[in-house]
Design an enzyme around this catalytic site. Structure first.
Site, PDB file in Angstrom:
ATOM      1  N   GLU A   2       1.459  -2.244   4.533  1.00 53.79           N
ATOM      2  CA  GLU A   2       2.544  -2.674   5.432  1.00 53.79           C
ATOM      3  C   GLU A   2       3.718  -3.222   4.626  1.00 53.79           C
ATOM      4  O   GLU A   2       4.879  -3.024   4.980  1.00 53.79           O
ATOM      5  CB  GLU A   2       1.999  -3.702   6.435  1.00 53.79           C
ATOM      6  CG  GLU A   2       1.124  -3.015   7.472  1.00 53.79           C
ATOM      7  CD  GLU A   2      -0.001  -3.863   8.021  1.00 53.79           C
ATOM      8  OE1 GLU A   2       0.018  -5.099   7.865  1.00 53.79           O
ATOM      9  OE2 GLU A   2      -0.939  -3.269   8.609  1.00 53.79           O
TER      10      GLU A   2
ATOM     11  N   LYS B 176      -2.621 -11.158   8.921  1.00 53.57           N
ATOM     12  CA  LYS B 176      -1.282 -10.547   9.086  1.00 53.57           C
ATOM     13  C   LYS B 176      -0.348 -11.530   9.806  1.00 53.57           C
ATOM     14  O   LYS B 176      -0.480 -12.731   9.617  1.00 53.57           O
ATOM     15  CB  LYS B 176      -1.412  -9.208   9.810  1.00 53.57           C
ATOM     16  CG  LYS B 176      -2.429  -8.277   9.127  1.00 53.57           C
ATOM     17  CD  LYS B 176      -2.354  -6.869   9.601  1.00 53.57           C
ATOM     18  CE  LYS B 176      -3.370  -6.029   8.836  1.00 53.57           C
ATOM     19  NZ  LYS B 176      -3.338  -4.620   9.191  1.00 53.57           N
TER      20      LYS B 176
ATOM     21  N   SER C 149      -9.789  -0.678   9.914  1.00 53.42           N
ATOM     22  CA  SER C 149     -10.613  -0.692  11.137  1.00 53.42           C
ATOM     23  C   SER C 149     -12.079  -1.017  10.852  1.00 53.42           C
ATOM     24  O   SER C 149     -12.974  -0.503  11.524  1.00 53.42           O
ATOM     25  CB  SER C 149     -10.475   0.632  11.898  1.00 53.42           C
ATOM     26  OG  SER C 149      -9.127   0.851  12.259  1.00 53.42           O
TER      27      SER C 149
ATOM     28  N   GLU D 143      -7.555   0.826   1.094  1.00 55.39           N
ATOM     29  CA  GLU D 143      -7.268   0.854   2.525  1.00 55.39           C
ATOM     30  C   GLU D 143      -6.461   2.111   2.864  1.00 55.39           C
ATOM     31  O   GLU D 143      -5.227   2.113   2.742  1.00 55.39           O
ATOM     32  CB  GLU D 143      -6.441  -0.370   2.918  1.00 55.39           C
ATOM     33  CG  GLU D 143      -7.117  -1.691   2.624  1.00 55.39           C
ATOM     34  CD  GLU D 143      -6.549  -2.802   3.484  1.00 55.39           C
ATOM     35  OE1 GLU D 143      -7.313  -3.439   4.195  1.00 55.39           O
ATOM     36  OE2 GLU D 143      -5.317  -3.006   3.473  1.00 55.39           O
TER      37      GLU D 143
ATOM     38  N   HIS E  97      -0.096  -4.560  -0.015  1.00 52.66           N
ATOM     39  CA  HIS E  97      -0.602  -4.051   1.265  1.00 52.66           C
ATOM     40  C   HIS E  97       0.323  -2.920   1.748  1.00 52.66           C
ATOM     41  O   HIS E  97       1.528  -2.973   1.555  1.00 52.66           O
ATOM     42  CB  HIS E  97      -0.663  -5.184   2.300  1.00 52.66           C
ATOM     43  CG  HIS E  97      -1.428  -4.774   3.510  1.00 52.66           C
ATOM     44  ND1 HIS E  97      -0.873  -4.004   4.504  1.00 52.66           N
ATOM     45  CD2 HIS E  97      -2.721  -4.991   3.863  1.00 52.66           C
ATOM     46  CE1 HIS E  97      -1.808  -3.769   5.417  1.00 52.66           C
ATOM     47  NE2 HIS E  97      -2.930  -4.359   5.053  1.00 52.66           N
TER      48      HIS E  97
ATOM     49  N   GLY F  11      -5.631  -0.409  11.500  1.00 47.86           N
ATOM     50  CA  GLY F  11      -5.202  -0.797  12.842  1.00 47.86           C
ATOM     51  C   GLY F  11      -5.207   0.353  13.831  1.00 47.86           C
ATOM     52  O   GLY F  11      -4.661   0.242  14.925  1.00 47.86           O
TER      53      GLY F  11
ATOM     54  N   ASN G 203      -7.577 -10.617   6.677  1.00 52.11           N
ATOM     55  CA  ASN G 203      -6.116 -10.569   6.589  1.00 52.11           C
ATOM     56  C   ASN G 203      -5.570 -10.783   7.997  1.00 52.11           C
ATOM     57  O   ASN G 203      -5.629  -9.878   8.824  1.00 52.11           O
ATOM     58  CB  ASN G 203      -5.707  -9.186   6.039  1.00 52.11           C
ATOM     59  CG  ASN G 203      -4.204  -8.983   6.030  1.00 52.11           C
ATOM     60  OD1 ASN G 203      -3.441  -9.925   6.278  1.00 52.11           O
ATOM     61  ND2 ASN G 203      -3.775  -7.762   5.748  1.00 52.11           N
TER      62      ASN G 203
END
Ligand code: PGA
Length: 255
Positions: free
Chosen positions: A100, A11, A216, A170, A98, A176, A9
């Site tokens: 985010e 991003k 991560s 996730e 996701h 991250g 991904n």
């Protein structure tokens, strides 16, 4: 048996030229193939066509995925991308839900469900993300939280083929942040996801749907996750932005 999957991904990283360079580098790193491992890269929307061309020209052993989609077919939805636009440029997968997008852009489970249905209607495989916040984990409610997300995200969906759908667990606190879940943490939730899939779609289908871990994940920790029974690969953010580190993860999954 389930074949493993490693998905990148990207991003909101990589200009068009940089995306072409990364895809080219990855095609070179993986020129000997990926064995039974399915590899997917998900660049930003404006880079999709460039990466599709690299895949075609170099006969690269990875598939193209988008990072988001809208559920309508066309029309006055400024800024959005329709499923048939993705099919048309060769996207085979699309990330939905996701954290985010759920967090910054207020995407709900109902939105994720509409997106999943729209993608399936266009033969694009959803990579349906789910995962809990630190607060939910610390309250010990992470398993029930994720199970609820999956039930809502897949509500009313009928699957005929296990390869039509991918789940990515996730945990938000591990994305991250450099803070990974342990392999046991990942197994606990991925196992619960598989049981949920069995109750929704039947055991045979659930046994063959891929459930990935993300957060991560890197070359030096991927092997640990892959030893877990219900972890079938990884959705990789930061470590997918360099051809050598992403290729190293693919190679680890081939072992
Ligand atoms: P990360 O991102 O690997 O950089 O933690 C994973 C993801 O958000 O998909």
């Amino acid at each position: 048996m389930r074949s493993r999957m490693i998905a990148g991904n990207w991003k909101m990283n990589k200009t068009y030229d940089e995306a072409v360079e990364l895809a080219t580098g990855l095609a070179d790193e993986l020129k000997d193939g990926t064995g039974s491992v399915d590899v997917v890269v998900c660049p930003p929307a404006v880079d999709l066509k460039g990466v599709a061309e690299v895949i075609e020209q170099k006969k690269a052993p990875f598939a193209l995925g988008a990072q988001d989609v809208y559920w309508e077919e066309s029309g006055a939805y400024t800024g959005e991308t329709a499923p048939n636009m993705l099919t048309n440029i060769g996207a085979k997968y699309c990330i939905i839900g996701h954290s985010e997008r759920r967090g910054y852009f207020h995407e709900t489970d109902e939105d994720v469900n509409r997106k999943a249905k729209a993608l399936l209607a266009h033969n694009i495989i959803p990579i349906n993300c789910c995962g809990e916040s630190l607060e939910v984990r610390e309250a010990g409610k992470h398993v029930s939280f994720v199970v609820e997300q999956i039930k809502k995200d897949t509500d009313g969906i009928e699957l005929k083929d296990p390869n039509q759908y991918v789940i990515a667990y996730e945990p938000i606190w591990a994305i991250g942040t450099g803070k990974t879940a342990t392999a046991d943490d990942a197994q606990e939730v991925c196992g619960a996801i598989r049981e949920t899939l069995a109750s929704l779609f039947g055991k045979d289908l659930a046994d063959t749907i891929r459930v990935l871990y993300g957060g991560s994940a890197k070359p030096d920790n991927i092997a640990g996750f892959l030893t877990e029974e219900d972890v079938d690969g990884a959705l990789v953010g930061g470590a997918s932005l360099k051809a050598d580190s992403f290729a190293a993860m693919v190679k680890a999954a081939m072992n």
